[in-house]
Enzyme design. Sequence first.
Site, mmCIF file in Angstrom:
data_model
loop_
_atom_site.group_PDB
_atom_site.id
_atom_site.type_symbol
_atom_site.label_atom_id
_atom_site.label_comp_id
_atom_site.label_asym_id
_atom_site.label_seq_id
_atom_site.Cartn_x
_atom_site.Cartn_y
_atom_site.Cartn_z
ATOM 1 C CE1 TYR A 10 -3.764 2.295 0.082
ATOM 2 C CE2 TYR A 10 -2.421 3.494 1.684
ATOM 3 C CZ TYR A 10 -3.496 3.447 0.811
ATOM 4 O OH TYR A 10 -4.295 4.547 0.655
ATOM 5 C CG PHE A 12 -5.393 18.655 -24.715
ATOM 6 C CD1 PHE A 12 -5.482 18.221 -26.031
ATOM 7 C CD2 PHE A 12 -5.736 17.768 -23.701
ATOM 8 C CE1 PHE A 12 -5.887 16.918 -26.332
ATOM 9 C CE2 PHE A 12 -6.130 16.467 -24.002
ATOM 10 C CZ PHE A 12 -6.199 16.051 -25.312
ATOM 11 C CB THR A 13 -10.312 18.437 -24.569
ATOM 12 O OG1 THR A 13 -9.432 17.317 -24.440
ATOM 13 C CG2 THR A 13 -10.605 18.692 -26.050
ATOM 14 C CG ASP A 42 0.496 18.526 -21.409
ATOM 15 O OD1 ASP A 42 1.104 17.435 -21.371
ATOM 16 O OD2 ASP A 42 -0.714 18.602 -21.699
ATOM 17 C CE LYS A 55 -2.125 11.114 -24.506
ATOM 18 N NZ LYS A 55 -3.017 11.125 -23.337
ATOM 19 N NE ARG A 102 -9.812 16.094 -30.660
ATOM 20 C CZ ARG A 102 -9.830 15.882 -29.333
ATOM 21 N NH1 ARG A 102 -8.724 15.844 -28.622
ATOM 22 N NH2 ARG A 102 -10.967 15.719 -28.703
ATOM 23 C CG PHE A 108 -14.669 15.513 -27.450
ATOM 24 C CD1 PHE A 108 -13.890 14.449 -27.102
ATOM 25 C CD2 PHE A 108 -14.540 16.702 -26.729
ATOM 26 C CE1 PHE A 108 -12.978 14.553 -26.062
ATOM 27 C CE2 PHE A 108 -13.629 16.818 -25.698
ATOM 28 C CZ PHE A 108 -12.842 15.732 -25.352
HETATM 29 C C1 P61 Z 1 -5.301 11.926 -26.895
HETATM 30 F F1 P61 Z 1 -10.043 13.137 -27.398
HETATM 31 N N1 P61 Z 1 -4.659 12.932 -24.860
HETATM 32 O O1 P61 Z 1 -4.600 12.778 -27.473
HETATM 33 P P1 P61 Z 1 -4.972 11.555 -20.073
HETATM 34 N N2 P61 Z 1 -2.387 16.550 -22.252
HETATM 35 C C2 P61 Z 1 -2.281 16.199 -23.543
HETATM 36 C C3 P61 Z 1 -2.971 15.097 -24.008
HETATM 37 O O2 P61 Z 1 -2.860 14.755 -25.293
HETATM 38 C C4 P61 Z 1 -3.794 14.339 -23.120
HETATM 39 C C5 P61 Z 1 -3.873 14.761 -21.772
HETATM 40 C C6 P61 Z 1 -3.159 15.862 -21.374
HETATM 41 C C7 P61 Z 1 -5.412 12.002 -25.443
HETATM 42 C C8 P61 Z 1 -6.506 11.227 -24.744
HETATM 43 C C9 P61 Z 1 -7.724 12.080 -24.865
HETATM 44 O O3 P61 Z 1 -10.145 15.295 -25.831
HETATM 45 C C10 P61 Z 1 -9.473 14.179 -25.435
HETATM 46 O O4 P61 Z 1 -3.941 10.579 -19.658
HETATM 47 C C11 P61 Z 1 -1.422 16.999 -24.444
HETATM 48 O O5 P61 Z 1 -5.752 11.152 -21.282
HETATM 49 O O6 P61 Z 1 -5.876 11.913 -18.933
HETATM 50 C C12 P61 Z 1 -4.549 13.244 -23.568
HETATM 51 O O7 P61 Z 1 -4.143 12.855 -20.449
HETATM 52 C C13 P61 Z 1 -4.737 14.052 -20.788
HETATM 53 C C14 P61 Z 1 -8.466 12.065 -26.038
HETATM 54 C C15 P61 Z 1 -7.936 13.097 -23.955
HETATM 55 C C16 P61 Z 1 -9.343 13.101 -26.293
HETATM 56 C C17 P61 Z 1 -8.839 14.131 -24.224
HETATM 57 O O8 P61 Z 1 -5.883 11.013 -27.502
#
Ligand code: P61
Length: 471
Positions: free
Chosen positions: A85, A137-138, A228, A271, A395, A462
């Site tokens: 833990y 970013f979203t 980021d 990523k 997008r 989305f």
């Molecule tokens: C992606 F449609 N990205 O690109 P988490 N920062 C950045 C990202 O690209 C990101 C996160 C933070 C995704 C997954 C995803 O609108 C969307 O580990 C530059 O996914 O929580 C994630 O990191 C967030 C797809 C996220 C989306 C949001 O496919």
Amino acid sequence: MKNRKLRTMGEQFGRRSWAEPWKIKMVEPIRMTSPQERQESLAEAGYNTFLLRSENVYIDLLSDSGTGAMSDRQWAGIMLGDEAYAGSRNFFHLEEAVRQYYGYRYIVPTHQGRGAEHLISRVLIKPGQYVPGNMYFTTTRLHQELAGGTFVDVIIDEAHDSSNLHPFKGNVDLDKLEVLIKRVGAENIPYVSLAGTVNMAGGQPVSMANVRALRALCDRYNIPLHLDATRMVENAFFIQEREEGYKDKSIADILKEFCGYTDGAWMSAKKDNLVNIGGWLAVNDSDLFDALRNMVVIYEGLHTYGGMAGRDMEALAIGITEAVNDDHVRSRVEQVRYLGSLLTSWDIPIVKPVGGHAIFIDARDFYPHIAQDQFPAQAMAAELYLDSGIRGMERGIVSAGRDPETGDHRHPALELTRLAIPRRVYTQAHMDVVAESVKAIYDAREQTRGLKMVYEPEYLRFFQARFERIA
Ligand code: P61
């Protein structure tokens, strides 16, 4: 045709060919579907590729997030999970890897990127403050807004133009930033939110010169700078390739230098870091670290696991070291570029220069007869799936959501369909299949109609919105 000599990839590009620095040890079968099955699946999914079942997808380019292939070393690491833990030894491996390659002092683990975004936004932003960044970013912007902040886009104008060939379209426009600082006051800017590379702009990089100048500007006004770092390794590749003085530096050295200009970073480890789940936050300031560590136990888990299993942290620690291998990064980015070069040579409109993780097709130019309010990029993702079972994502206007003040649709300049390439998963032959399918829907573009939205969730619409075809 008989006497025509075929040319290898390298020959086509005027160089010796090279290949991925790995070979395949295990395969995962994928299934092809019939046009009839795809019609039914898509209608059931409300014309939203996020709502498809992945078993009905042939080549899945929805995301490069958590979809990569782990190495044999990472899988071996999974067996070394210490599921205590508290104080798991895998956490200390993770901490060591982040310190070594990103250079920050203090590390807080989180379950994925948005967990980290939530914590840093809540700790740093006070209601009414402004958070400047190089394009939204979203999830990042949503967490900044939920903490009471207003995101302000200070990316260079070139980033909003899909055909502009600026080599560092992710750069911050320092004049725009300074105008904002003077307008709202430095005390109302908790930090600058810098992303390398910039996802919504097409995976575009930030130059070292830009981050260096940004650091100096932030210092002048005493504003912290947080990164980021989700795709910062890919950003380092572009610096190595394009920026004067970096040709002979390693990806690892460039990454560390870049992070050195910032006060901290948040990470979606799904990523660049080559794992299926995980994230982290890292900072240099010990008071900020204390605040984040105090917050992580409320929302994510203890400060030595943050929502990850011990085995996840071990795979992540190994992934961090594999991610900075120069041959790996090159083959990853060049695969994306290969797909881009096919589409470009067929005059299909995509965001240029091709970025690090995905091809972004310009839906405005692809479907000039479909108005943005009829969701051309969403329609394109649907058409591509119908044609071949390939899955991409919207997008554009759907992703941009509504303005929290006015409630109106935001109308982003970029209306794009993204084909994200998972790391170490697909081959050059898969890219050929993808390119031909994009060409097929391009050839049939005049018959394609727009969509109307028939269900719209409040947050990150989305992901779950539903659409119908306009007759
Ligand atoms: C992606 F449609 N990205 O690109 P988490 N920062 C950045 C990202 O690209 C990101 C996160 C933070 C995704 C997954 C995803 O609108 C969307 O580990 C530059 O996914 O929580 C994630 O990191 C967030 C797809 C996220 C989306 C949001 O496919």
